[in-house]
Write an enzyme that holds these catalytic residues in place. Structure first.
Site, PDB file in Angstrom:
ATOM      1  CG  ASP A 103     -24.352  -4.440 -31.410  1.00  0.00           C
ATOM      2  OD1 ASP A 103     -25.361  -4.686 -30.727  1.00  0.00           O
ATOM      3  OD2 ASP A 103     -23.772  -5.292 -32.122  1.00  0.00           O
TER       4      ASP A 103
HETATM    5  N1  URA Z   1     -26.483  -6.986 -35.807  1.00  0.00           N
HETATM    6  C1  URA Z   1     -25.422  -6.784 -34.989  1.00  0.00           C
HETATM    7  O1  URA Z   1     -24.638  -7.673 -34.750  1.00  0.00           O
HETATM    8  N2  URA Z   1     -25.277  -5.577 -34.446  1.00  0.00           N
HETATM    9  C2  URA Z   1     -26.101  -4.537 -34.700  1.00  0.00           C
HETATM   10  O2  URA Z   1     -25.894  -3.438 -34.181  1.00  0.00           O
HETATM   11  C3  URA Z   1     -27.186  -4.760 -35.548  1.00  0.00           C
HETATM   12  C4  URA Z   1     -27.354  -6.008 -36.102  1.00  0.00           C
END
Ligand code: URA
Length: 239
Positions: A103
């Site tokens: 993310d």
């Molecule tokens: N899980 C998440 O919620 N976000 C990420 O960036 C990676 C794994």
């Protein structure tokens, strides 16, 4: 990629020098004389010869990046800086992409390569590549939490996650810290798993991806090429 760009990247000089080379009828693509410098070519699929010498297929590159928050794991983005934008001009290659997605607000380890099949292979469920995240949440992680994650978290929409291993590092009513190991890559998986437990992730950082471990000395936003030893690990996924 355009023939003139490819030859430039292969060390045949400036754009003008490369143009002259093509006009002097010294460049062949699959045995056919190349008459235009804007010809679209692919050195991994075609044999390109310059003055009778075969152009070597540029070796693939592999970088391990410590992604900072605020940067997107994509090749291009209209609004935000991407992990590819963080690669210095001299390290840029055609087709560079991040293997898997973090993310925008997640930090940590991202592999970046121009080896197309690698990402597909490493993300394939067949390999169950383990990913370890350091997590901070806004509330208590009770003694029941490890068993909750181990039993396969179920999301609101019914999606069932594979068992995940949780190690609680500290727990308090305003902030708890933990390390979690997952073997899948569902969208927002870690955040949703903790949400299902009843707490909110306030900070997330990927510290390992398979055998690749984030080097704490690698500053946020920096990257380094994989070592020869690390590259040999990748062969496992490409066979
Ligand atoms: N899980 C998440 O919620 N976000 C990420 O960036 C990676 C794994």
């Amino acid at each position: 990629m355009r023939l003139d760009k490819l030859l430039g990247q292969a060390g045949y000089g400036s754009r003008n020098q490369v143009k002259k080379l093509i006009r002097s009828r010294q460049v062949y693509v699959d045995g056919v004389l190349a008459e235009q410098d804007n010809l679209n070519v692919d050195a991994s699929l075609q044999t390109i010869t310059v003055s009778g010498k075969e152009l070597e297929h540029a070796p693939e590159v592999y970088y391990l990046m410590n992604k900072p928050s605020g940067v997107v794991s994509a090749r291009k983005d209209k609004e935000h800086q991407t992990v590819i934008d963080l690669i210095r001009p001299e390290d840029q290659r055609e087709g560079l992409y991040p293997v898997g997605r973090l993310d925008r607000d997640t930090e940590g380890l991202v592999l970046i390569t121009n080896n197309g099949p690698l990402g597909f292979a490493m993300l394939h469920p067949r390999y169950h590549v383990a990913k370890i995240y350091y997590v901070e949440v806004n509330d208590v992680l009770g003694p029941d939490a490890p068993a909750f994650f181990e039993s396969g978290v179920v999301f609101e929409d019914g999606t069932i996650c594979k068992p995940a291993q949780l190690e609680i590092l500290s727990s308090a009513s305003d902030k708890s810290c933990a390390q979690i190991t997952i073997s899948e890559g569902k969208f927002h998986q870690v955040k949703k798993m903790f949400l299902a437990y009843g707490v909110k992730v306030t900070y997330l950082k990927r510290i390992s991806f398979g055998d690749f471990v984030l080097d704490e000395k690698l500053p946020r936003g920096s990257y380094r090429p994989l070592t020869e030893e690390e590259k040999s690990i990748l062969k496992r996924y490409l066979n």
